[in-house]
Design a protein around this motif. Structure first.
Motif, short mmCIF file in Angstrom:
data_model
loop_
_atom_site.label_atom_id
_atom_site.label_comp_id
_atom_site.label_asym_id
_atom_site.label_seq_id
_atom_site.Cartn_x
_atom_site.Cartn_y
_atom_site.Cartn_z
N TYR A 96 -10.18 0.47 9.27
CA TYR A 96 -9.27 -0.08 8.31
C TYR A 96 -8.39 1.11 7.90
N LEU A 97 -7.11 0.75 7.65
CA LEU A 97 -6.17 2.00 7.20
C LEU A 97 -6.74 2.50 5.89
N PRO A 98 -6.07 3.62 5.45
CA PRO A 98 -6.40 4.08 4.01
C PRO A 98 -5.90 3.19 3.13
N HIS A 99 -6.28 3.25 1.87
CA HIS A 99 -6.00 2.37 0.87
C HIS A 99 -4.52 2.34 0.64
N SER A 100 -3.78 3.21 0.95
CA SER A 100 -2.29 3.38 0.61
C SER A 100 -1.68 2.54 1.24
#
Length: 261
Positions: free
Chosen positions: A86-90
């Motif tokens: 997954y992409l980072p939380h941002s």
């Protein structure tokens, strides 16, 4: 069609399914190694494992890893979940194609492909911690470090092996009733638009490079799929293994067979 069906009548354990999954992987591993020139070290066998959320694929994959790592096989097995890509939380919207760090996944898979070479270094497997940000999750700084030689790499996730399809097929599949439900009980169009599904379908083009790395395939089939894509599409040249993990487990092993959408 070269098809062997095995029906398992044990509702209390998935162990028989794991054993049959292992048999399939071991057979594919022997075939994979037989194609490698004697002068070269064989690359790891890359196995895709696909199944809907809640189908038990992560549990089965962890048991498969333990089974293959134990005597008499004693294989080095690395597992990569697409959840950990997954992409980072941002930049995150978890779940659908388009929410993963595709360049990172391509890099990790490429490095794992080369991990058995003489001068290969270590490979860091990213880890996505779903407990962070009140359950929204984020990628943590320290992943799992893998050092060769590696015998088997397993890539598991709900959309592993999904290839983009045509606009016409997407529209046709969305008109079909949800399996096991009466047609007047659930209307897919009330929850998702055609445009939304087509946008996801477009994102799948970015994942094809991941699927091209796979040498073998396992599908955990709950027979409740409502999406317009078929996980084993375009795997006609690879051994495909379908495991239905609900109650009475039905296992089908096929070789050289294309599953129609």
């Amino acid at each position: 069609m070269n098809l062997r069906a095995l029906h398992i009548m044990n509702e209390e354990t998935h162990l028989p399914a794991v054993q049959h999954m292992a048999q399939h992987v071991l057979f594919q591993l022997r075939e994979h190694r037989s194609r490698c020139p004697p002068s070269l070290r064989p690359t790891p066998l890359f196995v895709g494992v696909q199944g809907p959320q809640g189908s038990g694929k992560t549990f089965l994959t962890s048991r498969l890893r333990a089974h293959l790592a134990s005597p008499p096989h004693s294989l080095a097995v690395t597992v990569l979940s697409i959840d950990d890509l997954y992409l980072p939380h941002s930049g995150l919207r978890k779940g659908q194609p388009g929410t993963h760090d595709v360049p990172l996944g391509t890099s990790v898979l490429g490095n794992l492909k080369k991990i058995n070479e003489v001068d290969a270094g270590t490979v860091e497997i990213p880890i996505f911690d779903k407990s962070l940000f009140n359950g929204q999750g984020d990628r943590i700084s320290d992943g799992e470090t893998v050092k060769g030689p590696v015998d088997v790499v397993v890539l598991e996730g709900w959309c592993v092996g999904f290839f983009p399809t045509s606009k016409e097929l997407v529209e046709e599949r969305l008109k079909e009733p949800v399996p096991t439900l009466e047609s007047d009980m659930f209307d897919m169009k009330a929850f998702v638009s055609v445009d939304h599904v087509l946008a996801v379908n477009e994102q799948l083009k970015r994942y094809v490079e991941w699927w091209s790395a796979l040498d073998a395939f396992i599908q955990v089939d709950t027979s409740l799929s409502t999406h317009p894509w078929h996980a084993t599409h375009s795997f006609e040249d690879k051994g495909a293994f379908v495991c239905t993990a609900i109650y009475h487990i039905s296992v089908e092993i096929t070789t050289g067979t294309q599953y129609e959408s």
